[in-house]
Design a protein around this motif. Structure first.
Motif, PDB file in Angstrom:
ATOM      1  N   VAL A  74      46.843  29.862  39.810  1.00 30.57           N
ATOM      2  CA  VAL A  74      48.157  30.347  40.243  1.00 30.57           C
ATOM      3  C   VAL A  74      48.000  31.275  41.443  1.00 30.57           C
ATOM      4  N   LYS A  75      47.026  32.180  41.377  1.00 29.48           N
ATOM      5  CA  LYS A  75      46.802  33.129  42.472  1.00 29.48           C
ATOM      6  C   LYS A  75      46.396  32.426  43.761  1.00 29.48           C
ATOM      7  N   ARG A  76      45.707  31.297  43.632  1.00 24.06           N
ATOM      8  CA  ARG A  76      45.281  30.538  44.813  1.00 24.06           C
ATOM      9  C   ARG A  76      46.336  29.524  45.248  1.00 24.06           C
ATOM     10  N   HIS A  77      47.524  29.619  44.623  1.00 22.53           N
ATOM     11  CA  HIS A  77      48.662  28.757  44.957  1.00 22.53           C
ATOM     12  C   HIS A  77      48.351  27.276  44.753  1.00 22.53           C
ATOM     13  N   VAL A  78      47.442  26.996  43.821  1.00 21.20           N
ATOM     14  CA  VAL A  78      47.126  25.599  43.502  1.00 21.20           C
ATOM     15  C   VAL A  78      48.236  24.995  42.649  1.00 21.20           C
ATOM     16  N   GLN A  79      48.724  25.764  41.689  1.00 25.11           N
ATOM     17  CA  GLN A  79      49.777  25.287  40.799  1.00 25.11           C
ATOM     18  C   GLN A  79      50.403  26.466  40.075  1.00 25.11           C
ATOM     19  N   SER A  80      51.591  26.256  39.558  1.00 21.56           N
ATOM     20  CA  SER A  80      52.209  27.254  38.688  1.00 21.56           C
ATOM     21  C   SER A  80      51.894  26.891  37.243  1.00 21.56           C
ATOM     22  N   SER A  81      51.899  27.883  36.387  1.00 19.57           N
ATOM     23  CA  SER A  81      51.642  27.652  34.964  1.00 19.57           C
ATOM     24  C   SER A  81      52.504  28.607  34.158  1.00 19.57           C
ATOM     25  N   CYS A  82      52.882  28.171  32.980  1.00 16.93           N
ATOM     26  CA  CYS A  82      53.605  29.075  32.096  1.00 16.93           C
ATOM     27  C   CYS A  82      53.070  28.947  30.678  1.00 16.93           C
ATOM     28  N   ILE A  83      53.385  29.947  29.889  1.00 13.74           N
ATOM     29  CA  ILE A  83      52.933  29.975  28.504  1.00 13.74           C
ATOM     30  C   ILE A  83      54.141  30.155  27.593  1.00 13.74           C
ATOM     31  N   ALA A  84      53.976  29.746  26.367  1.00 12.98           N
ATOM     32  CA  ALA A  84      55.026  29.927  25.365  1.00 12.98           C
ATOM     33  C   ALA A  84      54.404  30.480  24.093  1.00 12.98           C
ATOM     34  N   MET A  85      55.019  31.515  23.561  1.00 10.40           N
ATOM     35  CA  MET A  85      54.664  32.000  22.237  1.00 10.40           C
ATOM     36  C   MET A  85      55.637  31.380  21.251  1.00 10.40           C
ATOM     37  N   ALA A 177      57.136  32.539  29.307  1.00  7.69           N
ATOM     38  CA  ALA A 177      56.920  33.393  30.481  1.00  7.69           C
ATOM     39  C   ALA A 177      55.971  32.684  31.435  1.00  7.69           C
ATOM     40  N   LEU A 178      56.155  32.936  32.716  1.00  7.77           N
ATOM     41  CA  LEU A 178      55.220  32.419  33.709  1.00  7.77           C
ATOM     42  C   LEU A 178      53.916  33.198  33.656  1.00  7.77           C
ATOM     43  N   LEU A 179      52.824  32.543  34.020  1.00  4.51           N
ATOM     44  CA  LEU A 179      51.601  33.279  34.315  1.00  4.51           C
ATOM     45  C   LEU A 179      51.804  33.897  35.695  1.00  4.51           C
ATOM     46  N   ASP A 180      52.030  35.189  35.701  1.00  4.01           N
ATOM     47  CA  ASP A 180      52.414  35.912  36.915  1.00  4.01           C
ATOM     48  C   ASP A 180      51.169  36.323  37.695  1.00  4.01           C
ATOM     49  N   PRO A 181      51.055  35.924  38.975  1.00  7.33           N
ATOM     50  CA  PRO A 181      49.876  36.305  39.758  1.00  7.33           C
ATOM     51  C   PRO A 181      49.755  37.808  39.971  1.00  7.33           C
ATOM     52  N   ILE A 189      51.229  37.309  28.266  1.00  6.52           N
ATOM     53  CA  ILE A 189      51.351  37.017  26.836  1.00  6.52           C
ATOM     54  C   ILE A 189      52.370  37.953  26.194  1.00  6.52           C
ATOM     55  N   GLU A 190      52.311  39.226  26.556  1.00  6.34           N
ATOM     56  CA  GLU A 190      53.253  40.203  26.004  1.00  6.34           C
ATOM     57  C   GLU A 190      54.693  39.849  26.377  1.00  6.34           C
ATOM     58  N   ARG A 191      54.899  39.356  27.591  1.00  5.54           N
ATOM     59  CA  ARG A 191      56.241  38.958  28.017  1.00  5.54           C
ATOM     60  C   ARG A 191      56.752  37.778  27.187  1.00  5.54           C
ATOM     61  N   ALA A 192      55.896  36.773  27.011  1.00  8.41           N
ATOM     62  CA  ALA A 192      56.295  35.621  26.202  1.00  8.41           C
ATOM     63  C   ALA A 192      56.580  36.046  24.767  1.00  8.41           C
ATOM     64  N   ASP A 193      55.798  36.994  24.270  1.00  3.58           N
ATOM     65  CA  ASP A 193      55.982  37.494  22.909  1.00  3.58           C
ATOM     66  C   ASP A 193      57.327  38.213  22.773  1.00  3.58           C
ATOM     67  N   LYS A 194      57.683  39.011  23.775  1.00  2.00           N
ATOM     68  CA  LYS A 194      58.980  39.700  23.758  1.00  2.00           C
ATOM     69  C   LYS A 194      60.125  38.691  23.769  1.00  2.00           C
ATOM     70  N   ALA A 195      59.991  37.655  24.602  1.00  2.00           N
ATOM     71  CA  ALA A 195      61.032  36.627  24.662  1.00  2.00           C
ATOM     72  C   ALA A 195      61.171  35.913  23.322  1.00  2.00           C
ATOM     73  N   MET A 196      60.043  35.709  22.645  1.00  3.21           N
ATOM     74  CA  MET A 196      60.093  35.050  21.340  1.00  3.21           C
ATOM     75  C   MET A 196      60.857  35.901  20.328  1.00  3.21           C
ATOM     76  N   TYR A 197      60.640  37.204  20.346  1.00  4.34           N
ATOM     77  CA  TYR A 197      61.347  38.060  19.398  1.00  4.34           C
ATOM     78  C   TYR A 197      62.829  38.172  19.731  1.00  4.34           C
ATOM     79  N   VAL A 198      63.173  38.031  21.003  1.00  9.11           N
ATOM     80  CA  VAL A 198      64.589  37.943  21.364  1.00  9.11           C
ATOM     81  C   VAL A 198      65.192  36.678  20.760  1.00  9.11           C
ATOM     82  N   ALA A 199      64.417  35.588  20.760  1.00 10.58           N
ATOM     83  CA  ALA A 199      64.876  34.343  20.128  1.00 10.58           C
ATOM     84  C   ALA A 199      65.073  34.541  18.631  1.00 10.58           C
TER      85      ALA A 199
END
Length: 214
Positions: A74-85, A177-181, A189-199
């Protein structure tokens, strides 16, 4: 290999002379076979070591390494990636009502159902307990939401037979949450976890995308 060994054995048993060339060819083939067996053994051990024995998902041992590899791309702008908890809804109730053996059946069946809906390059990790992490490479947040919603709907439509009178219907809550560069893997991971608890708070069996208000 077997044919070479049989030929040498037949030659020796009939009193013939085994040529140095034939003998060397057999030894070289034997060494190649030994190396292939060792390689297969190592790959099998690595696979078993990195898989959760109950659910078949990847365990946490290689999770951070995999996510950091994705973050580097992601940092090298090769691709974007996201994660889900993701977390099984009301799992404690399942354990308390039916026992931990049924809880294990639910865990294994839920993970199997999730993996059936994954793309070939997605990776599912058992994060802990009834919680899982999904790594989706080459995926922006919009596509990630579509992937997760397909998983969520497939899981909700499935009924788990545990040997009781009525199959169990199990749902999951998801946070993306996106894997943020500009952030660490742990922060994403913490961001995805927070979003999951909002769900979870929103009523469970739904998906939420992380934003800065969470």
């Amino acid at each position: 290999m077997h044919q070479m060994a049989a030929k040498l054995l037949q030659t020796a048993s009939s009193g013939g002379i085994i040529s140095p060339l034939d003998y060397d060819s057999f030894i070289n083939a034997l060494e190649r076979l030994r190396l292939q067996i060792l390689t297969l053994k190592r790959e099998l051990e690595e696979t078993l070591y990195n898989l959760d024995p109950l659910t078949g998902a990847h365990n946490r041992i290689g999770m951070l390494t995999k996510l950091r590899e994705q973050l580097d791309m992601v940092k090298r702008h090769v691709q974007s990636s996201c994660i889900a908890m993701m977390d099984i809804d009301l799992f404690k109730t399942v354990n308390d009502t039916y026992g931990h053996s049924v809880g294990d059946i639910v865990l294994a069946a839920s993970a199997r159902n999730v993996m059936e809906h994954l793309r070939p390059y997605d990776k599912l990790f058992r994060y802990g307990g009834e919680e899982f992490l999904l790594c989706m490479q080459n995926t922006d947040i919009g596509l990630g939401y579509e992937v997760v919603e397909r998983i969520r709907q497939g899981l909700a439509a499935n009924h788990i037979d545990y040997g009781g009178k009525k199959p169990l219907q199990i749902t999951m809550s998801f946070g993306i949450a996106l894997l943020d560069p500009e952030a660490t893997v742990e922060q994403s991971i913490e961001r995805a976890d927070k979003a999951m608890y909002v769900a979870k708070i929103a009523g469970r069996n739904c998906t939420r995308i992380w934003d800065e208000t969470m």
